[in-house]
Enzyme design. Structure first.
Site, PDB file in Angstrom:
ATOM      1  N   ASN A   1       0.800  -1.235   0.000  1.00  0.00           N
ATOM      2  CA  ASN A   1       0.000   0.000   0.000  1.00  0.00           C
ATOM      3  C   ASN A   1       0.830   1.283   0.000  1.00  0.00           C
ATOM      4  O   ASN A   1       0.334   2.338  -0.369  1.00  0.00           O
ATOM      5  CB  ASN A   1      -1.040   0.004   1.126  1.00  0.00           C
TER       6      ASN A   1
ATOM      7  N   GLU B   1       5.193  -3.749  11.793  1.00  0.00           N
ATOM      8  CA  GLU B   1       3.907  -3.061  11.833  1.00  0.00           C
ATOM      9  C   GLU B   1       2.940  -3.889  11.007  1.00  0.00           C
ATOM     10  O   GLU B   1       3.136  -4.071   9.808  1.00  0.00           O
ATOM     11  CB  GLU B   1       4.074  -1.640  11.292  1.00  0.00           C
TER      12      GLU B   1
ATOM     13  N   CYS C   1      -3.292   0.475   6.965  1.00  0.00           N
ATOM     14  CA  CYS C   1      -3.338  -0.185   8.276  1.00  0.00           C
ATOM     15  C   CYS C   1      -3.987   0.726   9.293  1.00  0.00           C
ATOM     16  O   CYS C   1      -4.581   0.257  10.263  1.00  0.00           O
ATOM     17  CB  CYS C   1      -1.940  -0.594   8.702  1.00  0.00           C
TER      18      CYS C   1
HETATM   19  O1  G3H Z   1      -0.731   1.160   6.013  1.00  0.00           O
HETATM   20  C1  G3H Z   1      -0.036   1.514   6.937  1.00  0.00           C
HETATM   21  C2  G3H Z   1       0.579   2.837   6.970  1.00  0.00           C
HETATM   22  O2  G3H Z   1       1.641   2.864   7.892  1.00  0.00           O
HETATM   23  C3  G3H Z   1      -0.426   3.913   7.277  1.00  0.00           C
HETATM   24  O3  G3H Z   1       0.069   5.154   6.956  1.00  0.00           O
HETATM   25  O4  G3H Z   1      -1.625   6.562   8.134  1.00  0.00           O
HETATM   26  O5  G3H Z   1      -0.062   7.536   6.452  1.00  0.00           O
HETATM   27  O6  G3H Z   1      -1.908   6.035   5.739  1.00  0.00           O
HETATM   28  P1  G3H Z   1      -0.936   6.379   6.806  1.00  0.00           P
END
Ligand code: G3H
Length: 478
Positions: free
Chosen positions: A158, A253, A287
């Protein structure tokens, strides 16, 4: 049939001797867009050897010079934002504008990391012995932070660029070398990003990027004795990695089920706007997305109406057209999301919109009156479908949040700051946002999950510290 890309080793672009490639399917067209090399275990051995020796001289390169190269890479990355963003659109169906934002954010992260590294690694400690009982002032202790060695970076689909540089930049500024294994969907964007580091002129072998099948090189990489630290972002695979990895620092993570708790006094327009942003941006494939709304019954009807009105305005379609909702990353992901939706339907959830899917494209869906016996109350869809659970007390909301296996972030909406802080303290998550949707950034903030959401803390400062260890020298006076 898709352009074929080489992998990056010893400062050069190479074809794998396996003679095999891995196809990257465009989520929108569902056709092969690109192909990358299926690297072999021998090729992995080679990059780890190179990384090991390149790291030795890199650690001796002055900190300011390391920072200078990172600033250069950041600038080149930003210059190349258009072609990299185009890959993100084709490989992971990220909406066009968000794809550009990802690259720019990555450049900023690299620069900030260089600056932060100069500050925190430029300092050590000096201790004297006579503060501890029984000691005279005969020992002086000098401490500094030294690199760990070879860092294995495994980012998810992602954010194949941003979550790669969030590992690469702290590793490099701290004097480590990097072996990057990008996700298959996102591998070409990652290779373009690595090209920017190549152009900046980092020493040969310091940065490598191996592509290929997890089944062939996944365990081989994560269990490799030459790897001194693993920084991983992704799903359940991280749990398996943590069980197999050796005695090395891990940064993990691994997803979340971020709750949005809405109290009776909340500003419902603000909540609705944040549910849209938090739940549906990049089609829920974050996430940190809002993954369950826990709203007080007395304001639930009003909130659901407001969210419904906003969902109706979301554009659905191709990432090239910068639509809000774009195809999810793969057919299997779409099937999984559909499974959660159908389970909820069967068990009596109220669908606020009609469920609609074409290929990997799933229309945004709000599911009201979700109950704890439905899978979607607990599982992470990673798609544009959002459950609403009506609660009769704040305690019920906190209980649901804490009963989850995940504990990444959460949010609470109320005008009562005292209550918000008490709720934040009660929520077992790495971060709680008061009156805003969960989010990782700004990228220097600490970012961490508890329980199945991860190990360790990220964010620029924490990542730099995590990728170093303390070295002490003690001067013994006569
Ligand atoms: O998908 C996991 C990422 O660490 C979330 O990052 O809050 O900038 O979308 P974000």
């Amino acid at each position: 049939d898709g352009d074929v890309y080489k992998y990056y080793s010893d400062g050069e672009w190479k074809k794998s001797s396996s003679g095999k490639t891995v196809s990257i399917i465009n989520p929108t067209t569902r056709k092969t867009q690109y192909k990358v090399q299926a690297c072999s275990q021998e090729e992995v051995n080679k990059v780890i050897d190179l990384a090991k020796s390149a790291q030795k001289s890199w650690a001796k390169t002055p900190l300011w010079k390391r920072a200078e190269l990172l600033h250069k890479a950041a600038a080149i990355l930003k210059e190349h934002k258009a072609p990299i963003a185009e890959c993100l659109v084709k490989e992971i169906a990220k909406p066009a504008k968000d794809a550009v934002t990802e690259v720019v954010r990555s450049g900023d992260l690299v620069s900030y990391c260089a600056e932060e590294g100069v500050r925190i690694l430029g300092e050590g400690k000096f201790l004297v012995s006579d503060s501890f009982p029984g000691n005279e002032r005969t020992k002086y202790c000098l401490t500094s932070k030294i690199p760990l060695g070879v860092i294995l970076a495994i980012p998810p689909f992602n954010y194949p660029v941003n979550l790669a540089v969030s590992k690469i930049a702290p590793a490099l500024i701290a004097g480590n070398s990097i072996v990057l294994k990008p996700p298959t969907q996102g591998a070409v964007s990652a290779l373009h990003m690595v090209h920017c580091f190549h152009l900046a002129g980092f020493p040969k072998g310091l940065i490598s990027c191996v592509t290929g099948k997890g089944s062939e090189i996944g365990d081989f990489l994560t269990m490799h004795p030459g790897v001194n630290c693993i920084s991983f972002t992704g799903g359940d695979t991280g749990i398996a990695i943590s069980k197999k990895a050796g005695m090395i620092p891990l940064q993990m993570e691994l997803g979340g089920k971020d709750a949005c708790i809405v109290l009776e006094d909340a500003d419902l327009d603000l909540v609705a706007a944040n549910i849209i942003k938090g739940g549906f941006s990049y089609s829920g494939q974050r996430c940190t997305a809002v993954k369950v709304v826990l709203v007080m019954e007395s304001v639930a009807d009003a909130l659901v109406e407001k969210v419904k009105a906003k969902v109706a305005k979301l554009s659905v379609g191709a990432p090239e057209d910068d639509c809000d909702i774009t195809p999810v990353v793969s057919e299997s992901s779409a099937n999984f999301i559909e499974g959660l939706v159908l389970d909820a339907k069967e068990k009596g959830a109220t669908f606020c919109q009609e469920y609609k899917r074409e290929g990997n494209l799933i229309w945004p869906l709000l599911l009201d009156h979700v109950r704890p016996d439905m899978r979607i109350a607990w599982e992470e869809p990673f798609g544009p479908v959002l459950p609403v659970i009506r609660i009769n007390s704040v305690e019920e909301g906190i209980h649901h949040c804490n009963a989850s296996n995940f504990g990444l972030q959460g949010c609470v909406f109320t005008k009562d700051v005292n209550k918000a802080i008490l709720i934040s303290d009660a929520m077992e998550t790495g971060t709680v946002q008061i009156n805003s949707a969960p989010a990782r950034g700004p990228d220097h903030f600490p970012f961490q999950g508890i329980k199945d959401s991860g190990i360790g803390s990220q964010g620029i400062t924490n990542s730099i510290n995590m990728m170093t260890k303390v070295k002490t020298t003690v001067i013994n006076l006569p």
